[in-house]
Scaffold this motif. Structure first.
Motif, PDB file in Angstrom:
ATOM      1  N   CYS A 109     -46.951  14.091 -65.133  1.00 15.59           N
ATOM      2  CA  CYS A 109     -48.253  13.614 -65.555  1.00 15.59           C
ATOM      3  C   CYS A 109     -48.351  12.091 -65.590  1.00 15.59           C
ATOM      4  O   CYS A 109     -48.412  11.455 -64.549  1.00 15.59           O
ATOM      5  CB  CYS A 109     -48.581  14.222 -66.918  1.00 15.59           C
ATOM      6  SG  CYS A 109     -50.324  14.197 -67.329  1.00 15.59           S
ATOM      7  N   CYS A 110     -48.335  11.500 -66.794  1.00 14.31           N
ATOM      8  CA  CYS A 110     -48.533  10.053 -66.925  1.00 14.31           C
ATOM      9  C   CYS A 110     -47.449   9.259 -66.192  1.00 14.31           C
ATOM     10  O   CYS A 110     -47.695   8.148 -65.734  1.00 14.31           O
ATOM     11  CB  CYS A 110     -48.572   9.660 -68.393  1.00 14.31           C
ATOM     12  SG  CYS A 110     -49.939  10.416 -69.289  1.00 14.31           S
ATOM     13  N   ALA A 111     -46.231   9.806 -66.105  1.00 12.53           N
ATOM     14  CA  ALA A 111     -45.139   9.087 -65.452  1.00 12.53           C
ATOM     15  C   ALA A 111     -45.326   9.010 -63.945  1.00 12.53           C
ATOM     16  O   ALA A 111     -44.731   8.155 -63.288  1.00 12.53           O
ATOM     17  CB  ALA A 111     -43.804   9.768 -65.767  1.00 12.53           C
ATOM     18  N   VAL A 112     -46.143   9.856 -63.394  1.00 15.08           N
ATOM     19  CA  VAL A 112     -46.365   9.836 -61.944  1.00 15.08           C
ATOM     20  C   VAL A 112     -47.801   9.442 -61.602  1.00 15.08           C
ATOM     21  O   VAL A 112     -48.299   9.727 -60.518  1.00 15.08           O
ATOM     22  CB  VAL A 112     -46.030  11.209 -61.317  1.00 15.08           C
ATOM     23  CG1 VAL A 112     -44.551  11.509 -61.457  1.00 15.08           C
ATOM     24  CG2 VAL A 112     -46.868  12.326 -61.939  1.00 15.08           C
ATOM     25  N   GLY A 113     -48.468   8.791 -62.558  1.00 18.58           N
ATOM     26  CA  GLY A 113     -49.790   8.251 -62.289  1.00 18.58           C
ATOM     27  C   GLY A 113     -50.951   9.195 -62.479  1.00 18.58           C
ATOM     28  O   GLY A 113     -52.070   8.897 -62.057  1.00 18.58           O
ATOM     29  N   GLU A 114     -50.724  10.343 -63.135  1.00 19.15           N
ATOM     30  CA  GLU A 114     -51.807  11.282 -63.405  1.00 19.15           C
ATOM     31  C   GLU A 114     -51.989  11.405 -64.918  1.00 19.15           C
ATOM     32  O   GLU A 114     -51.448  12.305 -65.550  1.00 19.15           O
ATOM     33  CB  GLU A 114     -51.497  12.648 -62.793  1.00 19.15           C
ATOM     34  CG  GLU A 114     -51.358  12.631 -61.279  1.00 19.15           C
ATOM     35  CD  GLU A 114     -50.956  13.984 -60.727  1.00 19.15           C
ATOM     36  OE1 GLU A 114     -50.838  14.937 -61.536  1.00 19.15           O
ATOM     37  OE2 GLU A 114     -50.760  14.096 -59.502  1.00 19.15           O
ATOM     38  N   CYS A 115     -52.719  10.456 -65.477  1.00 19.10           N
ATOM     39  CA  CYS A 115     -52.845  10.371 -66.938  1.00 19.10           C
ATOM     40  C   CYS A 115     -53.455  11.645 -67.507  1.00 19.10           C
ATOM     41  O   CYS A 115     -54.474  12.150 -67.030  1.00 19.10           O
ATOM     42  CB  CYS A 115     -53.712   9.168 -67.317  1.00 19.10           C
ATOM     43  SG  CYS A 115     -53.849   8.944 -69.108  1.00 19.10           S
ATOM     44  N   CYS A 116     -52.816  12.159 -68.569  1.00 16.11           N
ATOM     45  CA  CYS A 116     -53.276  13.411 -69.177  1.00 16.11           C
ATOM     46  C   CYS A 116     -54.314  13.172 -70.263  1.00 16.11           C
ATOM     47  O   CYS A 116     -54.852  14.127 -70.834  1.00 16.11           O
ATOM     48  CB  CYS A 116     -52.083  14.173 -69.767  1.00 16.11           C
ATOM     49  SG  CYS A 116     -51.289  13.314 -71.135  1.00 16.11           S
ATOM     50  N   GLN A 117     -54.570  11.896 -70.583  1.00 20.39           N
ATOM     51  CA  GLN A 117     -55.584  11.546 -71.594  1.00 20.39           C
ATOM     52  C   GLN A 117     -55.296  12.215 -72.950  1.00 20.39           C
ATOM     53  O   GLN A 117     -56.209  12.685 -73.630  1.00 20.39           O
ATOM     54  CB  GLN A 117     -56.977  11.936 -71.110  1.00 20.39           C
ATOM     55  CG  GLN A 117     -57.420  11.247 -69.834  1.00 20.39           C
ATOM     56  CD  GLN A 117     -57.587   9.737 -70.028  1.00 20.39           C
ATOM     57  OE1 GLN A 117     -58.089   9.288 -71.053  1.00 20.39           O
ATOM     58  NE2 GLN A 117     -57.148   8.967 -69.046  1.00 20.39           N
ATOM     59  N   LYS A 118     -54.015  12.208 -73.336  1.00 23.87           N
ATOM     60  CA  LYS A 118     -53.653  12.811 -74.618  1.00 23.87           C
ATOM     61  C   LYS A 118     -53.904  11.796 -75.729  1.00 23.87           C
ATOM     62  O   LYS A 118     -53.065  10.940 -76.009  1.00 23.87           O
ATOM     63  CB  LYS A 118     -52.180  13.232 -74.608  1.00 23.87           C
ATOM     64  CG  LYS A 118     -51.745  13.940 -75.879  1.00 23.87           C
ATOM     65  CD  LYS A 118     -50.300  14.370 -75.815  1.00 23.87           C
ATOM     66  CE  LYS A 118     -49.894  15.087 -77.093  1.00 23.87           C
ATOM     67  NZ  LYS A 118     -48.466  15.511 -77.062  1.00 23.87           N
TER      68      LYS A 118
END
Length: 414
Positions: free
Chosen positions: A149-158
């Motif tokens: 997710c966030c580590a690969v540039g796909e922010c999860c918006q948590k």
């Protein structure tokens, strides 16, 4: 004419003290700061003795190696000082653990480098707004090890919930309030910031029909008496698990609530005082609870004989088959299994307490009686938590009045 008696000079290291033009007294001295250096602190009071005592206390703490936070400290240093030297003596261990996590995860990363004396309401407001809108996976690197997710540039918006943001704000207010009391700050800037009101957590108490189904299913359970007490008296989980037989007077039909059994990080299962002073109370026990408790006492005596030398006598009313305290987490798991057996929807164990209060309110029981039974510190807490019940009761009351007065309205005043 005799000369006025001169005040004895203060010894080296005792600091200085003098009266200000506004009539207040001020004292100053050097103490050990939170960052390990020695800094000059000032204290104030309405009398010389009061001010001197305040400074002496600060210097004594410093001489024992206890750091004293000053307004020149960074907020990060001050928060660590406050947690480890002040809050640790005033909070229950589990509460202190939550405060420490809040400081470590949010307050120090967001405001830790700010000087305490220079912190403004705008700084606090900007921090809270950023906390409210920032993804926590990105901020804390939660996905880094898993490379998701966030580590690969796909922010999860948590993002943090409004309740958590309010909690962070309250911890900051508590810390700065101590600085105000210690005369390190003239005012608590965090109190000048208003957070958005969050929606209270919705709970779904059992209806009267569901409550009957629950009690029917619980009769076959080893902890039937505990579930009966929970639903009929509204005791908290920790209060139930902390009950000793000596707290129960089965002849008089009363229970005295003195302790709460909690699992803490350092002590494991620990007997603690009740949640608040108001929580320490004596309550009347329904007849059904007295019957189930007597049966449970007999069952426990049989288990004691069967366990033999492996029995551990804790004096607790509700234990494992070998006499050991029941873990709150294990009770939660047992409770979920019971709900499944009864064919009921899943609720939290704490919702049994809410069910008690809601059912009592619907039966017309006075709010003051419910407040005393639940052990709330103030009746405003009871009224606030169960505000959702009042509109329905008001509607029933108005309808009752309508029936009493009649619907036609054709009668004439005489």
């Amino acid at each position: 004419m005799t000369a006025p008696k001169r005040r004895k000079a203060r010894a080296n290291g005792e600091g200085t003290i003098y009266q200000r033009k506004d009539g207040r007294w001020e004292a100053a001295g050097y103490v050990l700061a939170a960052d390990g250096s020695r800094k000059r602190v000032r204290v104030y009071g309405t009398t010389r003795r009061e001010t001197a005592d305040k400074l002496a206390e600060r210097i004594a703490d410093s001489n024992r190696g206890l750091p004293v936070a000053t307004a020149d400290s960074t907020l990060g240093d001050y928060l660590n000082y406050w947690l480890n030297s002040v809050a640790v003596h005033r909070l229950r261990e589990n509460t202190h653990t939550r405060y420490a996590a809040c400081v470590r995860l949010h307050l120090i990363p967001g405001l830790g480098t700010k000087k305490v004396a220079r912190l403004t309401a705008r700084d606090v407001r900007t921090f809270l707004d950023r906390l409210r809108t920032t993804c926590q996976c990105c901020t804390q690197g939660l996905d880094t090890e898993r490379m998701k997710c966030c580590a690969v540039g796909e922010c999860c918006q948590k993002r943090l919930s409004p309740l958590t943001v309010t909690y962070v704000h309250s911890v900051l207010k508590s810390a700065l309030e101590h600085a105000v009391r210690e005369d390190e700050l003239p005012r608590n800037v965090a109190r000048n910031v208003k957070t958005t009101t969050h929606q209270p957590r919705r709970f779904r108490p059992l209806t009267a029909t569901e409550a009957r189904l629950f009690l029917d299913a619980a009769r076959a359970d080893r902890l039937h008496a505990l579930y009966e007490l929970a639903l009929r008296t509204g005791l908290r989980k920790g209060e139930l698990l902390g009950l000793h037989w000596e707290d129960l007077d089965l002849n008089a039909g009363t229970a005295t609530i003195r302790h709460s059994l909690q699992r803490t990080r350092t002590g494991g299962l620990t007997q603690l005082p009740t949640k608040t002073r108001a929580s320490e109370r004596r309550i009347a026990l329904p007849t059904e609870c007295l019957h189930s408790l007597k049966e449970h006492q007999e069952r426990q005596e049989r288990e004691r004989k069967e366990a033999g030398p492996t029995w551990r006598d804790s004096g607790l009313a509700f234990t494992t088959p070998t006499g050991r305290p029941l873990d709150p987490a294990n009770l939660t798991r047992r409770f979920r299994c019971l709900l499944n057996r009864a064919g009921l929807r899943h609720i939290r164990f704490h919702d049994l307490r809410h069910s008690t209060a809601t059912l009592l309110l619907e039966q017309g029981v006075d709010l003051v009686v419910i407040k005393e039974l639940l052990g709330h510190a103030h009746i405003g807490v009871t009224a606030g938590v169960y505000a959702h019940v009042r509109p329905r009761l008001q509607r029933e009351a108005v309808n009752s009045l309508t029936e009493a007065l009649g619907q036609g309205g054709t009668g004439r005043m005489r």
